[in-house]
Design a protein around this motif. Sequence first.
Motif, PDB file in Angstrom:
ATOM      1  N   ALA A 128       0.812  -1.094  -0.145  1.00  0.00           N
ATOM      2  CA  ALA A 128      -0.107  -0.016  -0.027  1.00  0.00           C
ATOM      3  C   ALA A 128       0.896   1.207  -0.252  1.00  0.00           C
ATOM      4  N   LYS A 129       2.086   1.181   0.986  1.00  0.00           N
ATOM      5  CA  LYS A 129       2.694   2.361   0.701  1.00  0.00           C
ATOM      6  C   LYS A 129       3.798   2.580  -0.275  1.00  0.00           C
ATOM      7  N   TYR A 130       4.356   1.725  -0.688  1.00  0.00           N
ATOM      8  CA  TYR A 130       5.642   1.800  -1.824  1.00  0.00           C
ATOM      9  C   TYR A 130       5.243   1.098  -3.219  1.00  0.00           C
ATOM     10  N   GLY A 131       4.169   0.144  -3.241  1.00  0.00           N
ATOM     11  CA  GLY A 131       3.936  -0.501  -4.550  1.00  0.00           C
ATOM     12  C   GLY A 131       4.642  -1.652  -4.430  1.00  0.00           C
ATOM     13  N   GLY A 132       5.054  -2.138  -3.401  1.00  0.00           N
ATOM     14  CA  GLY A 132       5.546  -3.775  -3.210  1.00  0.00           C
ATOM     15  C   GLY A 132       6.826  -3.765  -4.059  1.00  0.00           C
TER      16      GLY A 132
END
Length: 462
Positions: A128-132
């Motif tokens: 969610a925060k970095y795009g995996g």
Amino acid sequence: MKKFPENFWWGAATSGPQSEGRFNKKHANVFDYHFEIEPEKFYQHIGPDVASNFYNSYQEDIQLMKSIGMNSVRTSIQWSRLIDDLETNTVNQEAVDFYNAVIATMISEKMTPVMNLHHFDLPVELYAKYGGWESKKIVELYVGFAEQCFKLFGDRVKYWTTHNEPMVVVEGEYLFQFHYPNIVDGKKAVQVAYNLNLASAKAIQAFRRLNIPEAKIGTILNLTPTYAASDSKEDQEAARIAELWNNNLFLEPAVHGTFPSELEELLTQDKVLWEGSAEEKEVIKNNTVDFLGVNFYHPNRVKAPDLAPNSVGEWLPNRYYDAYDMPGRRVNLDRGWEIYPKALYDIAINIKENYKNIPWYVSENGMGVSNEDRFKNSEGIIEDEYRIAFVTEHLEWLYQGIEEGSNCFGYHMWTPIDCWSWLNAYKNRYGFISNNIHTQIKTVKQSGYWFKEVAKRNGLKE
């Protein structure tokens, strides 16, 4: 007697997210979250909350594995369980205690523990925060997690692997919509493949800096040997590109430290090549694996594509080849996969001739069959003769590869105990040991008793 090498690994593989259950986990991984938001997509709405209850029954489960002759077992350490603060990689002491206990139990049973660090189970907050895995930030956080594992458990765990089947992350999440977040984006898929290779190399770099005595590190790749539908120029070219993408994209960096130049040229031509630096490529070059794990289930048969590769639309690697169903093939109808044991021999020879004859082992092989209760005898034992036949055929071809000089040191079945399996949940069962998921009563199948004798003899009867 077809004898296998001395000290051959006889065992099986599972993973944390597929066996432990969500008990006492602070973070959700991508599959925990996927089940939360779309439970209807999972077979019979069964998610990973309990799985095979390994978190609570690991002692009995490991003793069952030992009872059928296993001298080694692979599982994984869950990032989402071990780490409290995902940004700083502080550890959860309860999780440390759990994994210490699992390792101690394996060692007390004289079983070699093999620990994997990533089995499709990225903490969902990091997606969610970095795009995996699209992000290089995730690479750095993963390396921090890996370092914690090496420091905490490296005095006892001597075999580590960085990823399990990284290509499945690429395909499932970014190409073919069978893993959360079900995106179709070819350029992102290519970047994710690069980042996963980089993460593996950087984790290996961190591992070697710690200089852990007698310890080795590798990676686990699902290799699907490519067979062309015919000898035609067009089918052969389709097979060549399929091999570059499906196998060599991860195999070449892992063993040789470089990406296939022909694949880089193709991706550049198609304007989807990853973003990488010279410094990163040096890390990949200088941090190759000590050994290789090979997961093999089925071959990959292809033919020339029906549509021109330069057709307009979303870039996908399979625009260069179409799947080919060989007439008369043997198939496991429950799973839909072709049964072709000779491919394991082809893998053995390919590693010998093209990949430094690096030490390797079969890290997964097996067949998933549904409704196995139909094969129960009067004593409640599942008579899975089809599994015995399947494993026997694969071992015979593996033996032939070893006889011809391939440096294989083990065979692990997927899986020791029937485990939860992503969207399929418990539809198809793979284990040597059955699991009643309603009672968590576990019972050795006929194949488990057979495997015990194979391991005891260290070989197959002629």
